[in-house]
Design a protein around this motif. Structure first.
Motif, mmCIF file in Angstrom:
data_model
loop_
_atom_site.group_PDB
_atom_site.id
_atom_site.type_symbol
_atom_site.label_atom_id
_atom_site.label_comp_id
_atom_site.label_asym_id
_atom_site.label_seq_id
_atom_site.Cartn_x
_atom_site.Cartn_y
_atom_site.Cartn_z
ATOM 1 N N ARG A 28 -41.343 -14.921 -9.475
ATOM 2 C CA ARG A 28 -41.648 -13.543 -9.086
ATOM 3 C C ARG A 28 -42.913 -13.098 -9.806
ATOM 4 O O ARG A 28 -43.334 -13.729 -10.775
ATOM 5 N N SER A 29 -43.468 -12.003 -9.376
ATOM 6 C CA SER A 29 -44.727 -11.529 -9.970
ATOM 7 C C SER A 29 -44.579 -11.250 -11.465
ATOM 8 O O SER A 29 -45.530 -11.402 -12.218
ATOM 9 N N TRP A 75 -45.745 -24.558 -12.471
ATOM 10 C CA TRP A 75 -46.648 -23.417 -12.338
ATOM 11 C C TRP A 75 -47.246 -23.123 -13.711
ATOM 12 O O TRP A 75 -46.496 -22.931 -14.675
ATOM 13 N N GLN A 105 -53.034 -21.435 -6.783
ATOM 14 C CA GLN A 105 -52.314 -20.588 -5.833
ATOM 15 C C GLN A 105 -51.918 -19.303 -6.552
ATOM 16 O O GLN A 105 -51.156 -19.336 -7.515
ATOM 17 N N ASN A 106 -52.434 -18.178 -6.097
ATOM 18 C CA ASN A 106 -52.104 -16.877 -6.704
ATOM 19 C C ASN A 106 -52.345 -16.865 -8.213
ATOM 20 O O ASN A 106 -51.488 -16.483 -8.992
ATOM 21 N N ASP A 107 -53.511 -17.316 -8.640
ATOM 22 C CA ASP A 107 -53.925 -17.317 -10.048
ATOM 23 C C ASP A 107 -53.124 -18.260 -10.947
ATOM 24 O O ASP A 107 -53.168 -18.141 -12.163
ATOM 25 N N LYS A 108 -52.354 -19.165 -10.372
ATOM 26 C CA LYS A 108 -51.645 -20.186 -11.142
ATOM 27 C C LYS A 108 -51.861 -21.536 -10.472
ATOM 28 O O LYS A 108 -51.971 -21.621 -9.253
ATOM 29 N N ARG A 119 -50.341 -24.983 -9.278
ATOM 30 C CA ARG A 119 -49.018 -25.416 -8.826
ATOM 31 C C ARG A 119 -49.069 -26.888 -8.444
ATOM 32 O O ARG A 119 -49.946 -27.328 -7.708
#
Length: 133
Positions: free
Chosen positions: A40-41, A73, A107-110, A112
């Protein structure tokens, strides 16, 4: 029917506790958490997520086919690279077979990295896995 014993072949194998335990005990000084859900965020830091992909019966009453996806992640690609062989060793150490390992992708600043592992349980306690192929 209430009151009757359930035949063993109708029981479902649950290897997630074993997998979570193996992943929680990785030999690293880096901090991380193991989740049996998608991040989750509010989840920060290095994460290892576990998802069950398949859990199906076979023609043999006490053998099930199992498949799991493990995602690493991390904010730094180097962390993913350090964890990858540890995750692989932990799951292969349980008797599962690595069926897929993807590249580390942002992906989304991480970063993976995705793994898929599979195998067949040979008892209902899920203490022994047999490798496919």
């Amino acid at each position: 029917v209430r009151g009757q014993m359930t035949p063993e072949w109708t029981c479902m194998v649950d290897a997630l506790p074993q997998i979570r335990e193996a992943l929680t005990g990785l030999d690293t000084a880096l901090k991380y958490r193991v989740l049996c859900r998608w991040p989750r965020s509010e989840d920060t830091g290095t994460l290892i997520t576990v998802t069950e992909l398949t859990n199906s019966q076979t023609e043999t009453a006490v053998v099930d086919t199992l498949g799991y996806q493990i995602d690493l992640w991390a904010a730094e690609c180097d962390s993913v690279d350090e964890f990858a062989p540890l995750v692989n060793a932990a799951l292969c150490g349980l008797g599962l077979r690595r069926e897929y390992a993807g590249p580390a992708e942002l992906q989304n600043d991480k970063y993976r990295k995705t793994f898929r592992f599979g195998g067949s349980s040979t008892d209902r306690a899920v203490r022994i896995f047999t490798q496919k192929g």
